[in-house]
Design a protein around this motif. Structure first.
Motif, mmCIF file in Angstrom:
data_model
loop_
_atom_site.group_PDB
_atom_site.id
_atom_site.type_symbol
_atom_site.label_atom_id
_atom_site.label_comp_id
_atom_site.label_asym_id
_atom_site.label_seq_id
_atom_site.Cartn_x
_atom_site.Cartn_y
_atom_site.Cartn_z
ATOM 1 N N THR A 154 42.598 56.072 92.816
ATOM 2 C CA THR A 154 44.022 56.359 93.163
ATOM 3 C C THR A 154 43.862 55.755 94.564
ATOM 4 O O THR A 154 43.143 56.221 95.482
ATOM 5 C CB THR A 154 44.130 57.838 93.108
ATOM 6 N N ARG A 155 45.064 55.358 94.914
ATOM 7 C CA ARG A 155 45.503 54.921 96.531
ATOM 8 C C ARG A 155 46.539 55.817 97.038
ATOM 9 O O ARG A 155 47.594 55.575 96.321
ATOM 10 C CB ARG A 155 45.721 53.425 96.728
ATOM 11 N N VAL A 156 46.401 56.490 98.246
ATOM 12 C CA VAL A 156 47.460 57.342 98.514
ATOM 13 C C VAL A 156 48.124 56.606 99.712
ATOM 14 O O VAL A 156 47.335 56.462 100.927
ATOM 15 C CB VAL A 156 47.005 58.802 98.748
ATOM 16 N N VAL A 157 49.075 56.271 100.172
ATOM 17 C CA VAL A 157 49.860 55.530 101.427
ATOM 18 C C VAL A 157 50.729 56.285 101.746
ATOM 19 O O VAL A 157 51.628 56.489 101.348
ATOM 20 C CB VAL A 157 50.200 54.058 100.989
ATOM 21 N N TRP A 158 50.818 56.808 103.023
ATOM 22 C CA TRP A 158 51.700 57.409 103.779
ATOM 23 C C TRP A 158 52.353 56.801 104.866
ATOM 24 O O TRP A 158 53.216 57.590 105.412
ATOM 25 C CB TRP A 158 50.780 58.861 104.434
ATOM 26 N N GLY A 159 52.184 55.687 105.030
ATOM 27 C CA GLY A 159 52.608 54.982 106.126
ATOM 28 C C GLY A 159 53.832 54.403 106.333
ATOM 29 O O GLY A 159 54.258 53.860 107.247
ATOM 30 N N GLY A 160 54.673 54.545 105.064
ATOM 31 C CA GLY A 160 56.020 53.952 105.187
ATOM 32 C C GLY A 160 56.056 52.620 104.592
ATOM 33 O O GLY A 160 55.220 52.062 104.036
ATOM 34 N N ASP A 161 57.280 52.158 104.628
ATOM 35 C CA ASP A 161 57.497 50.748 103.969
ATOM 36 C C ASP A 161 56.683 49.742 104.281
ATOM 37 O O ASP A 161 56.197 48.794 103.364
ATOM 38 C CB ASP A 161 58.874 50.517 103.896
ATOM 39 N N ALA A 162 56.469 49.313 105.554
ATOM 40 C CA ALA A 162 55.741 48.478 105.876
ATOM 41 C C ALA A 162 54.161 48.451 105.561
ATOM 42 O O ALA A 162 53.644 47.362 105.149
ATOM 43 C CB ALA A 162 55.906 48.064 107.622
ATOM 44 N N THR A 163 53.641 49.607 105.730
ATOM 45 C CA THR A 163 52.213 50.016 105.260
ATOM 46 C C THR A 163 52.084 49.917 104.024
ATOM 47 O O THR A 163 51.192 49.187 103.334
ATOM 48 C CB THR A 163 51.842 51.186 105.725
ATOM 49 N N ILE A 164 53.070 50.401 103.092
ATOM 50 C CA ILE A 164 52.931 50.030 101.615
ATOM 51 C C ILE A 164 53.041 48.470 101.301
ATOM 52 O O ILE A 164 52.049 48.218 100.505
ATOM 53 C CB ILE A 164 54.303 51.031 101.178
ATOM 54 N N ALA A 165 53.842 47.671 101.920
ATOM 55 C CA ALA A 165 53.745 46.563 101.491
ATOM 56 C C ALA A 165 52.583 45.665 101.794
ATOM 57 O O ALA A 165 51.935 44.842 101.294
ATOM 58 C CB ALA A 165 54.952 45.704 102.415
ATOM 59 N N GLU A 166 51.937 46.144 103.099
ATOM 60 C CA GLU A 166 50.802 45.640 103.753
ATOM 61 C C GLU A 166 49.401 45.881 102.525
ATOM 62 O O GLU A 166 48.692 45.303 102.185
ATOM 63 C CB GLU A 166 50.046 46.010 105.087
ATOM 64 N N LEU A 167 49.402 47.163 102.076
ATOM 65 C CA LEU A 167 48.364 47.464 101.224
ATOM 66 C C LEU A 167 48.378 47.047 99.963
ATOM 67 O O LEU A 167 47.376 46.682 99.147
ATOM 68 C CB LEU A 167 48.470 49.088 101.168
ATOM 69 N N ARG A 168 49.799 46.894 99.543
ATOM 70 C CA ARG A 168 49.825 46.283 98.212
ATOM 71 C C ARG A 168 49.390 44.763 98.150
ATOM 72 O O ARG A 168 49.155 44.391 97.025
ATOM 73 C CB ARG A 168 51.236 46.341 97.697
ATOM 74 N N LYS A 169 48.996 44.165 99.300
ATOM 75 C CA LYS A 169 48.116 42.804 99.252
ATOM 76 C C LYS A 169 46.801 42.900 98.875
ATOM 77 O O LYS A 169 46.159 41.984 98.383
ATOM 78 C CB LYS A 169 48.440 42.142 100.552
ATOM 79 N N SER A 170 46.339 44.060 98.819
ATOM 80 C CA SER A 170 44.906 44.471 98.497
ATOM 81 C C SER A 170 44.937 45.124 96.860
ATOM 82 O O SER A 170 45.699 46.159 96.802
ATOM 83 C CB SER A 170 44.235 45.717 99.385
ATOM 84 N N GLN A 171 44.508 44.289 96.181
ATOM 85 C CA GLN A 171 44.623 44.800 94.761
ATOM 86 C C GLN A 171 43.717 46.051 94.329
ATOM 87 O O GLN A 171 42.693 46.436 94.624
ATOM 88 C CB GLN A 171 44.230 43.674 93.791
ATOM 89 N N LEU A 172 44.178 46.731 93.406
ATOM 90 C CA LEU A 172 43.515 47.956 92.836
ATOM 91 C C LEU A 172 42.965 47.667 91.553
ATOM 92 O O LEU A 172 43.490 46.589 90.842
ATOM 93 C CB LEU A 172 44.678 49.211 92.745
ATOM 94 N N PRO A 173 41.807 48.386 91.120
ATOM 95 C CA PRO A 173 41.428 48.172 89.678
ATOM 96 C C PRO A 173 42.614 48.491 88.495
ATOM 97 O O PRO A 173 43.353 49.251 88.979
ATOM 98 C CB PRO A 173 40.331 48.925 89.570
ATOM 99 N N PRO A 174 42.239 47.807 87.480
ATOM 100 C CA PRO A 174 43.510 47.997 86.369
ATOM 101 C C PRO A 174 43.894 49.541 86.094
ATOM 102 O O PRO A 174 45.039 49.642 85.913
ATOM 103 C CB PRO A 174 43.000 47.206 85.236
ATOM 104 N N ARG A 175 43.087 50.380 86.130
ATOM 105 C CA ARG A 175 43.084 51.494 85.758
ATOM 106 C C ARG A 175 43.408 52.483 86.629
ATOM 107 O O ARG A 175 43.744 53.845 86.756
ATOM 108 C CB ARG A 175 41.944 52.211 84.894
ATOM 109 N N SER A 176 43.441 52.091 87.954
ATOM 110 C CA SER A 176 44.005 52.894 89.108
ATOM 111 C C SER A 176 45.390 53.243 89.318
ATOM 112 O O SER A 176 46.235 52.278 88.762
ATOM 113 C CB SER A 176 43.309 52.249 90.311
ATOM 114 N N ASN A 177 45.652 54.365 89.962
ATOM 115 C CA ASN A 177 47.202 54.506 90.219
ATOM 116 C C ASN A 177 47.223 54.446 91.703
ATOM 117 O O ASN A 177 46.433 54.571 92.607
ATOM 118 C CB ASN A 177 47.749 55.703 89.429
ATOM 119 N N GLU A 178 48.643 54.762 92.057
ATOM 120 C CA GLU A 178 48.875 54.681 93.340
ATOM 121 C C GLU A 178 50.119 55.677 93.764
ATOM 122 O O GLU A 178 51.109 55.605 92.801
ATOM 123 C CB GLU A 178 49.325 53.191 93.802
ATOM 124 N N ILE A 179 50.018 56.272 95.011
ATOM 125 C CA ILE A 179 51.143 57.220 95.045
ATOM 126 C C ILE A 179 51.397 56.788 96.497
ATOM 127 O O ILE A 179 50.600 56.809 97.773
ATOM 128 C CB ILE A 179 50.394 58.672 95.461
#
Length: 409
Positions: free
Chosen positions: A176-201
């Protein structure tokens, strides 16, 4: 081989406040736990005492509030509230990669503890800024881990810049990836791929407002306490927290009288406690002029100085919150019908309503089909952390269920 080398190089660039690179690489060997384990509750209680015993903790109300939240009586209450007795097996999802916001010092600790309560291993990127509150909590965690070594693999605290290669590695091992940083941080982190079974908050950019009943306020005996509560909701974080009210809405009959008393009481506290820089005044005045230019009939209320900037608007528009600022910058609106707020609240970015008065008066608005508003809390409580946040049930998001056929459901 190249991938392993890249991973090693990336992890060596990280500064570890708790844990180390080898522990990160071996996390897959560490079992997920059941939520609310007894030894975890004991660990958090000892951690709470350690924080409260720190010589500087009493200087920071957010640190004291966090310590109070993790004491044994509190976590047992959370266990009673959230523990699922459905006959199935519930476990942490595995490894949770938390990205804490850079402007709210204690948020990283709440995110970490939520992951622990759910039974997970946790890697937490803490703010790069050297907040004193972070140091107090990290020091106390390291001290407490000496008594509870079984939790060493479950608490890895890291600090690094915005290197994508590090985000890539930590995301690649996250369940699970938990991103608290707001829109810009979310966009940046989504450039880094999660495993297929992982979820994101994700916790995107939000805004909040306060609804104050003028007649109720005038009936309050301790008006200084109300001002202190509002100060903690706003100035304590420079209004950088998404929970901090940016718009103050007045209801009731005696609005003019209540407003004068309220802002005068608040000013006394701000003057005494708030550290102010000239650039903040320039920014606030600029925002107020831009709002006045955009919305006809806008009034900039006269005040002693720039510690409080109040911009009274004659109407609420969807674009109003685009001009929000911080450090004591408030839009102000006189409301005669609570449904007038639908324009502001029918927006997914609208997060919290802090109220003073009878919250039942908000129900026509809350049940009108608005897309926004995830929290309704009293003034003074907008920054209090809960396991349901931004509409997410965090315990459910951070656990997995082993379904047992024939169990008592």
């Amino acid at each position: 081989m190249r991938q392993n080398l890249d991973e090693k190089e990336a992890l060596e660039k990280v500064s570890y406040l708790a844990g180390n690179a080898e522990l990160v690489r071996s996390l897959y060997k560490v079992p997920a736990r059941e939520p609310f384990c007894d030894d975890l509750i004991d660990f958090l209680n000892v951690l709470s005492k350690s924080i409260m015993g720190h010589p500087q903790s009493r200087l920071y109300s957010d640190v004291v509030t966090f310590a109070f939240w993790i004491r044994k009586a509190s976590t047992i209450q959370l266990k009673k509230q959230y523990e699922k007795r459905d006959g199935n097996i519930h476990l942490g999802r595995g490894t949770v990669f938390h990205i804490a916001p850079s402007n709210v010092p204690v948020n990283f600790a709440y995110s970490l503890v939520t992951g622990l309560l759910a039974g997970n291993r946790n890697i937490v990127r803490i703010p790069s800024k050297e907040f004193p509150q972070v140091g107090i909590i990290v020091d106390s965690i390291k001290t407490t881990l000496k008594q509870y070594e079984q939790f060493i693999p479950y608490i890895i605290l890291v600090r690094y810049g915005r290197e994508k290669e590090i985000n890539d590695v930590l995301s690649s091992i996250a369940d699970t990836r938990v991103v608290w940083g707001g829109d810009a941080t979310i966009a940046e982190l989504r450039k880094s791929q999660l495993p297929p079974r992982s979820n994101e908050i994700t916790f995107a950019d939000r805004y909040s407002l306060a609804v104050l009943d003028a007649d109720y306020y005038l009936s309050c005996e301790n008006k200084g306490k109300t001002a202190e509560d509002f100060y903690n909701d706003t100035y304590f974080s420079d209004q950088n927290a998404c929970t901090s009210p940016r718009l103050v809405v007045w209801t009731g009959k005696e609005k003019t009288k209540a407003k004068k008393m309220f802002w005068d009481e608040l000013y006394k506290i701000v003057k005494k406690k708030y550290t102010y820089q000239n650039i903040q005044g320039v920014n606030k005045l600029t925002s107020s002029y831009l709002t006045a230019a955009a919305i006809g009939g806008t009034m900039i209320e006269p005040h002693h100085d720039n510690l409080i900037i109040r911009v009274t608007v004659p109407k609420l528009t969807r674009q109003l919150m685009e001009g929000k600022d911080n450090s004591g910058f408030f839009f102000e609106y006189d409301c005669d019908d609570i449904l007038e707020l639908k324009m502001i609240c029918d927006d997914k970015r609208c997060q919290t309503i802090g109220f003073l008065g009878d919250k039942m008066e908000l129900f026509p608005l809350l049940t009108s089909g608005i897309q926004g508003v995830d929290r309704v809390v009293p003034i003074g409580k907008t920054m209090d952390f809960q396991l349901i946040w931004d509409g997410y049930d965090l315990l459910s998001q951070l656990t997995r269920t082993i379904f047992l056929s024939g169990a008592n459901h």
